[in-house]
Write a protein that holds these residues in place. Sequence first.
Motif, short mmCIF file in Angstrom:
data_model
loop_
_atom_site.label_atom_id
_atom_site.label_comp_id
_atom_site.label_asym_id
_atom_site.label_seq_id
_atom_site.Cartn_x
_atom_site.Cartn_y
_atom_site.Cartn_z
N ASN A 5 0.83 -1.21 0.00
CA ASN A 5 0.00 0.00 0.00
C ASN A 5 0.86 1.26 0.00
N ILE A 6 1.94 1.25 0.78
CA ILE A 6 2.83 2.41 0.83
C ILE A 6 3.51 2.61 -0.53
N LEU A 7 4.02 1.53 -1.11
CA LEU A 7 4.67 1.62 -2.42
C LEU A 7 3.68 2.08 -3.49
N THR A 8 2.46 1.60 -3.44
CA THR A 8 1.43 2.01 -4.39
C THR A 8 1.12 3.49 -4.23
N ALA A 9 1.02 3.95 -3.00
CA ALA A 9 0.75 5.37 -2.74
C ALA A 9 1.88 6.24 -3.27
N ILE A 10 3.13 5.83 -3.07
CA ILE A 10 4.28 6.59 -3.58
C ILE A 10 4.24 6.64 -5.11
N LEU A 11 3.95 5.53 -5.76
CA LEU A 11 3.87 5.49 -7.21
C LEU A 11 2.77 6.40 -7.73
N ILE A 12 1.60 6.34 -7.12
CA ILE A 12 0.49 7.20 -7.54
C ILE A 12 0.83 8.66 -7.35
N PHE A 13 1.45 9.01 -6.21
CA PHE A 13 1.85 10.40 -5.96
C PHE A 13 2.85 10.87 -7.00
N SER A 14 3.83 10.02 -7.32
CA SER A 14 4.85 10.39 -8.30
C SER A 14 4.24 10.64 -9.67
N ILE A 15 3.32 9.79 -10.08
CA ILE A 15 2.68 9.94 -11.39
C ILE A 15 1.81 11.18 -11.42
N THR A 16 1.00 11.40 -10.38
CA THR A 16 0.10 12.56 -10.40
C THR A 16 0.84 13.86 -10.22
N SER A 17 1.97 13.87 -9.50
CA SER A 17 2.69 15.13 -9.32
C SER A 17 3.39 15.55 -10.60
N LEU A 18 3.66 14.64 -11.51
CA LEU A 18 4.29 14.99 -12.78
C LEU A 18 3.28 15.10 -13.91
N HIS A 19 1.99 14.90 -13.62
CA HIS A 19 0.97 14.99 -14.66
C HIS A 19 1.04 16.35 -15.35
N GLY A 20 1.11 16.34 -16.66
CA GLY A 20 1.17 17.58 -17.41
C GLY A 20 2.55 18.20 -17.45
N GLN A 21 3.55 17.54 -16.88
CA GLN A 21 4.91 18.07 -16.87
C GLN A 21 5.72 17.38 -17.97
N ASN A 22 6.71 18.09 -18.50
CA ASN A 22 7.55 17.55 -19.55
C ASN A 22 9.00 17.77 -19.15
N THR A 23 9.60 16.77 -18.53
CA THR A 23 10.98 16.90 -18.08
C THR A 23 11.99 16.53 -19.16
N ASP A 24 11.52 16.26 -20.37
CA ASP A 24 12.42 15.89 -21.47
C ASP A 24 12.97 17.10 -22.22
N VAL A 25 12.48 18.30 -21.97
CA VAL A 25 12.99 19.47 -22.68
C VAL A 25 14.41 19.77 -22.19
N PRO A 26 15.28 20.27 -23.07
CA PRO A 26 16.69 20.42 -22.71
C PRO A 26 16.98 21.48 -21.66
N TYR A 27 16.01 22.28 -21.31
CA TYR A 27 16.23 23.32 -20.30
C TYR A 27 15.52 23.00 -18.98
N ALA A 28 15.00 21.78 -18.83
CA ALA A 28 14.27 21.39 -17.61
C ALA A 28 15.16 21.45 -16.37
N TRP A 29 16.47 21.33 -16.54
CA TRP A 29 17.39 21.38 -15.39
C TRP A 29 17.35 22.72 -14.66
N LEU A 30 16.80 23.75 -15.30
CA LEU A 30 16.71 25.07 -14.68
C LEU A 30 15.61 25.13 -13.61
N ALA A 31 14.68 24.17 -13.62
CA ALA A 31 13.56 24.19 -12.67
C ALA A 31 14.06 24.19 -11.23
N GLY A 32 13.41 25.01 -10.40
CA GLY A 32 13.76 25.10 -8.99
C GLY A 32 13.94 26.53 -8.54
#
Length: 150
Positions: A5-32
Amino acid sequence: MKVFNILTAILIFSITSLHGQNTDVPYAWLAGSWTGDGFGGTSEEVWSLPSADGTMMGTYRHHKGDGSLNFYEFMVMDSTGLRLKHFNPDMTGWETKEDFVHFKAIEFTEDMIVLKGLVFERKSDDEIEIRLDLKNGDKAWTEVFKMKRK
């Protein structure tokens, strides 16, 4: 079962927190969040993760050497480059309603964002250097900002 259950919750959180995000762009390292020097005072810059279309939004705040607020910027980065607007501490704009400053994209690499008149260079995962070309009349110079991840 509890570990599952804990691992499932972590996986779901990881997927939903990145929903709509695109970390493949070459300037994504600037985020923060970044803080450092520049213009004789303190610079703070915050960048979102890229959206699904590769657009990042950012804010910048500068404090003078005496600690007083100098100005703000609202920024948008995408594959065409960086567009920004400046604001005084009272939120009155420097540019007209329709105008903005545009640093056109030249090259994006693993460690550099090269724009016409502006370069972001990743020195490490937690350090960047920003070089801004400036001109006032006949005088031209490059302002260098040494920034650290917050």
